[in-house]
Design a protein around this motif. Structure first.
Motif, PDB file in Angstrom:
ATOM      1  N   THR A   1      -5.744  -0.123 -10.510  1.00 36.29           N
ATOM      2  CA  THR A   1      -4.918   0.453  -9.455  1.00 36.29           C
ATOM      3  C   THR A   1      -3.734   1.204 -10.055  1.00 36.29           C
ATOM      4  O   THR A   1      -3.133   0.739 -11.020  1.00 36.29           O
TER       5      THR A   1
ATOM      6  N   GLN B   1       5.686   5.230  -6.653  1.00 42.11           N
ATOM      7  CA  GLN B   1       6.873   4.922  -5.885  1.00 42.11           C
ATOM      8  C   GLN B   1       7.663   6.204  -5.699  1.00 42.11           C
ATOM      9  O   GLN B   1       8.063   6.829  -6.688  1.00 42.11           O
TER      10      GLN B   1
ATOM     11  N   TYR C   1      -0.067   3.263  -8.851  1.00 47.96           N
ATOM     12  CA  TYR C   1       0.920   3.333  -7.789  1.00 47.96           C
ATOM     13  C   TYR C   1       1.829   4.535  -7.999  1.00 47.96           C
ATOM     14  O   TYR C   1       2.021   5.004  -9.121  1.00 47.96           O
TER      15      TYR C   1
ATOM     16  N   SER D   1      -0.636   3.740  -3.143  1.00 52.61           N
ATOM     17  CA  SER D   1      -1.521   2.952  -4.004  1.00 52.61           C
ATOM     18  C   SER D   1      -2.884   3.610  -4.063  1.00 52.61           C
ATOM     19  O   SER D   1      -3.310   4.246  -3.092  1.00 52.61           O
TER      20      SER D   1
ATOM     21  N   ARG E   1       0.857   1.379 -13.121  1.00 51.12           N
ATOM     22  CA  ARG E   1      -0.532   1.009 -12.927  1.00 51.12           C
ATOM     23  C   ARG E   1      -0.751  -0.445 -13.305  1.00 51.12           C
ATOM     24  O   ARG E   1      -0.008  -1.014 -14.116  1.00 51.12           O
TER      25      ARG E   1
ATOM     26  N   ARG F   1       5.566   4.169  -0.914  1.00 51.81           N
ATOM     27  CA  ARG F   1       4.814   3.743  -2.094  1.00 51.81           C
ATOM     28  C   ARG F   1       3.333   3.958  -1.831  1.00 51.81           C
ATOM     29  O   ARG F   1       2.773   3.403  -0.893  1.00 51.81           O
TER      30      ARG F   1
END
Length: 121
Positions: free
Chosen positions: A77, A81, A79, A21, A71, A19
């Motif tokens: 932020t 995955q 992300y 970020s 997000r 994951r």
């Protein structure tokens, strides 16, 4: 002025998950689309996934069904995955965001520094 800081890359075996970020900071009054790109050695940088402010997404065909972008707008932020990773997913992954900066009339695109993802077979 604006920084995008990525984290979460690393080495994983094929079939595994990671994951990523990416957090934006700085003199920001708004963020539009946020996304992830990747660049493998000897290849051009390519889009992996992008999400608009209101949640619309677009994925590269090669990652559909395996990667999920999300997000958190208050945290600025995004992300990524990544599941069912394959050796061909090995690349440097870059975060990108369209950002409105205080004191600047037009929105600008910003890049993170990149994070290495290596998938072993």
């Amino acid at each position: 002025q604006v920084q995008l800081v990525e984290s979460g890359g690393g080495l994983v075996q094929a079939g595994g998950s990671l994951r990523l970020s990416c957090a934006a900071s700085g003199n920001i009054f708004g963020i539009g689309a946020m996304g992830w790109y990747r660049q493998a050695p000897g290849k051009q940088r390519e889009l992996v996934a992008v999400m608009t402010f209101d949640g619309r997404t677009n994925y590269a065909d090669s990652v559909k069904g395996r990667f999920t972008i999300s997000r958190d707008n208050p945290k600025k932020t995004v992300y990524l995955q990544m599941d069912s990773l394959k050796p061909e997913d090995t690349a440097v992954y870059y975060c990108n965001a369209d950002v409105g900066v205080h004191g600047i009339a037009s929105w600008s695109g910003f890049w993170g520094q990149g994070t290495q993802v290596t998938v072993s077979s």
